[in-house]
Write a protein that holds these residues in place. Structure first.
Motif, short mmCIF file in Angstrom:
data_model
loop_
_atom_site.label_atom_id
_atom_site.label_comp_id
_atom_site.label_asym_id
_atom_site.label_seq_id
_atom_site.Cartn_x
_atom_site.Cartn_y
_atom_site.Cartn_z
N GLY B 85 0.77 -1.11 0.07
CA GLY B 85 -0.07 0.05 -0.17
C GLY B 85 0.95 1.24 -0.08
N ALA B 86 2.02 1.17 0.75
CA ALA B 86 2.84 2.37 0.70
C ALA B 86 3.52 2.59 -0.36
CB ALA B 86 4.03 2.24 1.91
N GLN B 87 3.88 1.48 -1.12
CA GLN B 87 4.40 1.83 -2.68
C GLN B 87 3.32 2.53 -3.42
OE1 GLN B 87 5.38 -2.61 -3.11
NE2 GLN B 87 7.49 -1.79 -3.98
N ALA B 88 2.18 2.21 -3.61
CA ALA B 88 1.21 2.74 -4.06
C ALA B 88 1.25 4.08 -3.70
CB ALA B 88 -0.24 2.23 -4.12
N ALA B 89 1.19 4.34 -2.52
CA ALA B 89 0.87 5.89 -1.84
C ALA B 89 2.15 6.66 -2.24
CB ALA B 89 0.74 5.87 -0.29
N VAL B 90 3.26 6.19 -2.13
CA VAL B 90 4.44 6.97 -2.70
C VAL B 90 4.32 7.08 -4.18
CG1 VAL B 90 6.84 6.84 -3.22
CG2 VAL B 90 6.06 6.16 -0.92
N ALA B 91 3.95 6.35 -5.10
CA ALA B 91 3.81 6.63 -6.40
C ALA B 91 2.89 7.53 -6.66
CB ALA B 91 3.26 5.20 -7.21
N ALA B 92 1.68 7.41 -6.08
CA ALA B 92 0.63 8.47 -6.28
C ALA B 92 0.96 9.98 -5.73
CB ALA B 92 -0.53 8.22 -5.27
N GLY B 93 1.89 10.01 -4.88
CA GLY B 93 2.43 11.23 -4.37
C GLY B 93 1.84 11.88 -3.17
N ALA B 94 1.43 11.00 -2.32
CA ALA B 94 0.68 11.46 -0.89
C ALA B 94 1.96 11.93 -0.02
CB ALA B 94 0.30 10.09 -0.18
N HIS B 95 1.56 13.00 0.69
CA HIS B 95 2.53 13.69 1.53
C HIS B 95 2.58 13.34 2.85
CE1 HIS B 95 0.59 17.39 -0.70
NE2 HIS B 95 1.88 17.40 -1.34
N LYS B 96 1.60 12.39 3.29
CA LYS B 96 1.60 11.83 4.45
C LYS B 96 1.18 10.41 4.36
CE LYS B 96 -0.37 12.14 9.12
NZ LYS B 96 -0.92 13.01 10.07
N ILE B 97 1.87 9.45 5.28
CA ILE B 97 1.48 8.14 5.05
C ILE B 97 1.04 7.41 6.51
CG2 ILE B 97 2.09 5.70 4.49
CD1 ILE B 97 3.51 6.73 2.13
N THR B 98 -0.06 6.90 6.83
CA THR B 98 -0.24 6.39 8.04
C THR B 98 -0.58 5.03 7.99
OG1 THR B 98 -1.19 8.63 8.80
CG2 THR B 98 -1.83 6.68 10.20
N ILE B 99 0.53 4.29 8.77
CA ILE B 99 -0.10 2.98 9.03
C ILE B 99 -0.35 2.42 10.30
CG2 ILE B 99 2.50 2.54 9.40
CD1 ILE B 99 2.11 -0.14 7.80
N PRO B 100 -1.57 2.00 10.43
CA PRO B 100 -1.99 1.51 11.87
C PRO B 100 -1.42 0.07 12.38
CG PRO B 100 -3.48 0.63 10.23
CD PRO B 100 -2.55 1.04 9.42
N LEU B 101 -1.01 0.52 13.65
CA LEU B 101 -0.34 -0.82 14.35
C LEU B 101 -1.39 -1.05 15.62
CD1 LEU B 101 1.59 -3.07 14.95
CD2 LEU B 101 3.06 -1.50 15.97
N SER B 102 -2.14 -1.96 15.34
CA SER B 102 -2.97 -2.17 16.66
C SER B 102 -2.17 -2.86 17.90
CB SER B 102 -4.33 -3.17 16.33
OG SER B 102 -5.08 -3.31 17.17
N VAL B 103 -2.61 -1.86 19.03
CA VAL B 103 -1.87 -2.54 20.21
C VAL B 103 -2.30 -3.76 20.68
CG1 VAL B 103 -1.21 -1.89 22.58
CG2 VAL B 103 -1.52 0.03 20.74
N SER B 104 -3.64 -4.20 20.41
CA SER B 104 -4.25 -5.34 20.53
C SER B 104 -3.72 -6.31 19.40
CB SER B 104 -5.69 -5.32 20.57
OG SER B 104 -6.33 -6.62 20.33
#
Lengths: 317, 317
Positions: B85-104
């Motif tokens: 997903g991040a590869q696609a986000a970088v290719a699209a040119g997003a300024h900010k990428i958030t990846i969730p890490l569930s503590v549970s």
């Protein structure tokens, strides 16, 4: 209060019921009040002594006060608009009498058809009546500064005017004043600022409670500010029933269920059993079929593994 | 940020749209994002790079990012569940990428089918990819600690675990971490406590934002606590659209309209024009007929005489 950090004053039987068209049967009111008290609610505003032709929903207030007084430990509060109402409240045996004084004089004239000077005269007469009673039988007299955070009719309400009227209410013989966001205009910064200002004017012990509405979704946010600054009595209405019928657009007290959940989650003891409170809500819903109730915690349920600050009666979550 | 005290990060186009069954046409999404940005919203999470068969509502995220990037001054954020997903986000040119890490970890496995170790591997790969880009073209990488305040599956989430994973996310290459109340379990005392604890673990500049839900009506109350402690970025969703489809019972981000009203009333500048924001809500309502929207301020209207902290574009109230 030794086993409580915050006192919830349930105003649904007064502020809630006066705002809906349905008239709840007296027996249902009694059942509601008994159930709320059994859940741990320690103060209930059970009605208002106003002429029955104005608020037929509350015509049985004297009988409701008599019932509520039979519940051990319950502080029985009522609203009165004037001296005549206070006479009835004293005769019925209310423990606490609240008289509203709208800081917006336009709202006061619209709401109770009296100017500030006329309302302060009423307060003085009430105080004289109370002082004539034997010590130990004197109800606590609160002057509630309604529209203290702004008025739908006048707009911005100057803080200076709030402070002047707070002082005037104390001089007229109130035991304390209260702040009331009748119109749902308050914001957290204003709650902190105005509370501190009133304390400066009349003393810290003379203002302990706040009456908040959720008209613009700010109710519990304002509670956080009220707690921060050090207020300890919070008005709320089961199911968010009610509002001010004389302030256009203002609807809905803060919801007792969501409030108690928040306080208990924060580690503040309300003395209230949440599951018993939710059961009381069901009682209310059944007694007012078709009437919308608000509040999200009873619908979403308590968080998994939730431990409230107040020891609960049963724990089978 | 010089003319703003608080940054509102509008997450409706991602968190809102992923939670409803209707698929908003691409043109309507673009119109929404443009209108929100024109109203002064400075950061918008415009979509999520997840496989289209999982979230068909967000299948056009690349096109939406491209559109959003044409809006001057707008910070274009996206969510990604993994490296792909991040590869696609970088290719699209997003300024900010958030990846969730569930503590549970139970929730993580249920939500993205990955353990903590697997998610941290993804984060490391994303960080390496970002570092390989020329300076100035590197998106900001946020690791969002979801279920940080409790989990509908695991119940209580130990704070120690939140802190360990905050450190692990920073070590894996995140620019910052975020706190996310995925389940609507948070209370104001916990918001203050957990924010301070995370600051102690990773540094104050490494946690500036919080993602709150209103599942139990506590959203704005938790915002007051977040502001008190010093957080400056607040996620919200226009009309309260959305929630977490993987956490049973959790529904509804906090409402942008009520949030902006509160902040502006408190004297905190959001940079947002309230009337323009309310007009954007109408646009959203028209694009999603039949979809319930939340929020009370647009219905009740702004208080009479209300003066927001942010200079408004027009003032005919």
């Amino acid at each position: 209060m030794t086993d409580r950090d915050v006192l919830i004053s349930e105003v649904g039987p007064r502020d809630g019921l006066q705002s809906i068209s349905a008239i709840m049967p007296t027996a249902a009111k009694k059942a509601w009040i008994s159930a709320a008290a059994a859940a741990g609610v320690a103060e209930i505003e059970v009605g208002s002594f106003v002429p029955a032709h104005i608020l037929p929903q509350l015509a049985d207030t004297a009988e409701i006060v008599a019932h509520a007084r039979t519940i051990p430990g319950l502080n029985v509060a009522v609203l009165v608009p004037n001296f005549k109402g206070a006479q009835a409240a004293v005769a019925a045996g209310a423990h606490k009498i609240t008289i509203p004084l709208s800081v917006s004089e336009t709202h006061s004239l619209r709401n109770v058809r009296r100017s500030h000077a006329q309302m302060l005269d009423e307060v003085r007469q009430i105080s004289t009546l109370i002082q004539s009673l034997p010590v130990g039988q004197r109800p606590h007299l609160e002057g509630s500064l309604s529209t203290a955070f702004g008025c739908t009719l006048e707009g911005v309400v100057p803080e200076k005017r709030v402070l002047e009227l707070a002082v005037a209410l104390m001089e007229a013989g109130c035991d304390e004043v209260g702040l009331s966001d009748t119109t749902g205009y308050a914001n957290p910064a204003q709650v902190r600022r105005l509370t501190r200002a009133v304390w400066s004017a009349v003393g810290r012990d003379q203002l302990t409670g706040i009456h908040l509405h959720n008209t613009r979704g700010q109710g519990l946010a304002n509670v956080v500010a009220a707690l921060d600054v050090g207020l300890t009595t919070l008005d709320a209405s089961l199911g968010g029933l009610g509002g001010c019928p004389f302030a256009p657009g203002a609807s809905g007290n803060i919801v007792t269920e969501d409030l108690v959940f928040m306080l208990e989650a924060m580690g503040l003891r309300t003395g209230i059993d949440l599951e018993a409170l939710f059961a009381t809500r069901e009682l209310l819903a059944a007694a007012l079929p078709g009437e919308p109730l608000y509040g999200l915690t009873p619908l979403a349920g308590l968080p998994k593994g939730f431990v409230p600050a107040t020891p609960q009666k049963k724990n089978d979550a």
